[in-house]
Design an enzyme around this catalytic site. Sequence first.
Site, PDB file in Angstrom:
ATOM      1  N   LYS A   1      42.828  50.443  35.542  1.00  0.00           N
ATOM      2  CA  LYS A   1      43.506  49.454  36.378  1.00  0.00           C
ATOM      3  C   LYS A   1      44.016  48.341  35.484  1.00  0.00           C
ATOM      4  O   LYS A   1      43.238  47.533  34.988  1.00  0.00           O
ATOM      5  CB  LYS A   1      42.595  48.851  37.446  1.00  0.00           C
ATOM      6  CG  LYS A   1      43.382  48.027  38.478  1.00  0.00           C
ATOM      7  CD  LYS A   1      42.522  47.081  39.295  1.00  0.00           C
ATOM      8  CE  LYS A   1      42.507  45.689  38.705  1.00  0.00           C
ATOM      9  NZ  LYS A   1      43.831  45.013  38.671  1.00  0.00           N
TER      10      LYS A   1
ATOM     11  N   GLU B   1      33.619  42.050  28.368  1.00  0.00           N
ATOM     12  CA  GLU B   1      34.104  41.081  27.372  1.00  0.00           C
ATOM     13  C   GLU B   1      34.800  39.994  28.167  1.00  0.00           C
ATOM     14  O   GLU B   1      35.863  40.212  28.744  1.00  0.00           O
ATOM     15  CB  GLU B   1      35.044  41.755  26.379  1.00  0.00           C
ATOM     16  CG  GLU B   1      35.311  40.902  25.150  1.00  0.00           C
ATOM     17  CD  GLU B   1      36.702  40.299  25.150  1.00  0.00           C
ATOM     18  OE1 GLU B   1      36.784  39.052  25.278  1.00  0.00           O
ATOM     19  OE2 GLU B   1      37.678  41.036  25.022  1.00  0.00           O
TER      20      GLU B   1
ATOM     21  N   CYS C   1      41.383  35.150  24.464  1.00  0.00           N
ATOM     22  CA  CYS C   1      39.978  34.809  24.699  1.00  0.00           C
ATOM     23  C   CYS C   1      39.300  34.331  23.422  1.00  0.00           C
ATOM     24  O   CYS C   1      38.339  33.561  23.471  1.00  0.00           O
ATOM     25  CB  CYS C   1      39.237  36.003  25.287  1.00  0.00           C
ATOM     26  SG  CYS C   1      39.352  37.505  24.295  1.00  0.00           S
TER      27      CYS C   1
ATOM     28  N   GLU D   1      37.367  26.884  29.605  1.00  0.00           N
ATOM     29  CA  GLU D   1      38.420  27.708  29.012  1.00  0.00           C
ATOM     30  C   GLU D   1      39.762  27.392  29.673  1.00  0.00           C
ATOM     31  O   GLU D   1      39.960  27.650  30.861  1.00  0.00           O
ATOM     32  CB  GLU D   1      38.094  29.194  29.183  1.00  0.00           C
ATOM     33  CG  GLU D   1      39.080  30.101  28.476  1.00  0.00           C
ATOM     34  CD  GLU D   1      38.700  31.571  28.570  1.00  0.00           C
ATOM     35  OE1 GLU D   1      38.868  32.289  27.580  1.00  0.00           O
ATOM     36  OE2 GLU D   1      38.241  32.001  29.661  1.00  0.00           O
TER      37      GLU D   1
END
Length: 478
Positions: free
Chosen positions: A175, A251, A285, A379
């Site tokens: 996906k 992750e 990231c 973040e």
Amino acid sequence: MESFGHVIDGEEVPSLDGATFESIDPWERAPWATVALGSAADAHRAVDAARRAFDEGPWSRLGHVERGRILHRLADLIEERGAELALADTTDMGKPIAETRGHDVPRSAQNFRFFADHARLTPAEVFPMPTGHHAYTQYDPAGVVAAIAPWNFPLMMETWKVAPALAWGNTVVLKPAEQSPASATILARLALEAGVPPGVLNVVHGYGPRSVGEALTASPLVDRITFTGESGTGRAISRAAAQNLTPVSLELGGKGANIVFADADLAQAVDWSIKAIYTNSGQVCLAGSRLYVQESILDEFLARFTAAAAALRAGDPKHPDTQIGPLSSREHFDKVVGYLDIAEQEGGQLLTSGAPDGWSVPPTVVVGAPQRARVTQEEIFGPVVVVLPFTDEKEAVDLANDTPYGLNAMMFTRDLARAHRVSRALRVGTVWTNCFFVRDLRAPFGGAKNSGVGREGGSYSREFFTEPKAVVMEIDER
């Protein structure tokens, strides 16, 4: 407009209910492709196809040599169609074409080549037994893998998940992120052309909650789930997977610390630090979004760094000279711009070369924000770096570890002993010294704390995508 369907059981198909959605070009801020919008029913259809292909088909029973030959052919096709794949990711999410063509496509092909060879060449263990018995390990494919990929490195992260899963004999339902669907369909088309049997690699487009993503992670027919994305989504996937005791590899988010010591080569430190935060407009990231600079060199470093940031070429990501493109979507643009307001409210000063325009945010440096400020702790996932001073090594380590994340960190120093000490003290999955984003695909990749669960890469991927089996035999005659 372009059209991209699901790829299920060897065919490119529409959704069962005929639903579609539009993929938006973030530079043009207009639709460029129509994509099949999957539902839970489409996800179940893909899982069923993958289940049949694993239980009844040839893929899991082929030897490593034959599977590897097919995966190397797929790598060849990725390289041959590199321009198409690169343009798809650039158009979907705004990454400069120089990055998608020059880095993402070659690395995607390399992912297939590496794991095809790794599966063939990596030895298993033999355990000598003194009692007339013989024991060894066998690494059997786990089964059906649900792979959920992010939008910031679409093709590259899709192949990072798909390649080891296929190399070890699994079947996959992929996906892609709804913001970047195109390259996944193209990849599945190429896999069929390379000789991957029907049902071995399936692609289903759609959303997460109450859609394709939720159906995949809750399915009892799925044997492994690998996900890259936001930490909150990772928690939701863990809860769903727990109902079936399905192993997960996650992750997740990051807030990477970048530590520059006074003895660093400043030219080297500035060059890598620019790449660490502004590559892909900060939508990485691993980004070095917290930049800690030793007090004695702070002014000089900041002057060089801000000048280098201002010199980056922003514009149309399809232009080969562009270094900073737009953010991936209007929603994400609003989030990043919101953090600029928060930074000023928290006492920070913004050093930029311009104002946000369209869905683009200029390279931004925040100074004066405290360690516990939201812009320092959360973040942002944009071209925004927070610069803070430190006095000595201990303070640098304490500041770097003062975060809920633990994906990666960087440091710049000429002191070898310090590099080893600090690497040991940092609570992260990867430490880069005097460089950034340099990868060895054999090394473990993943994060600590809120940055994830598990590791992938080399033998770590083998551990996740297989069921290690102990085989014990009596060999003495009676």
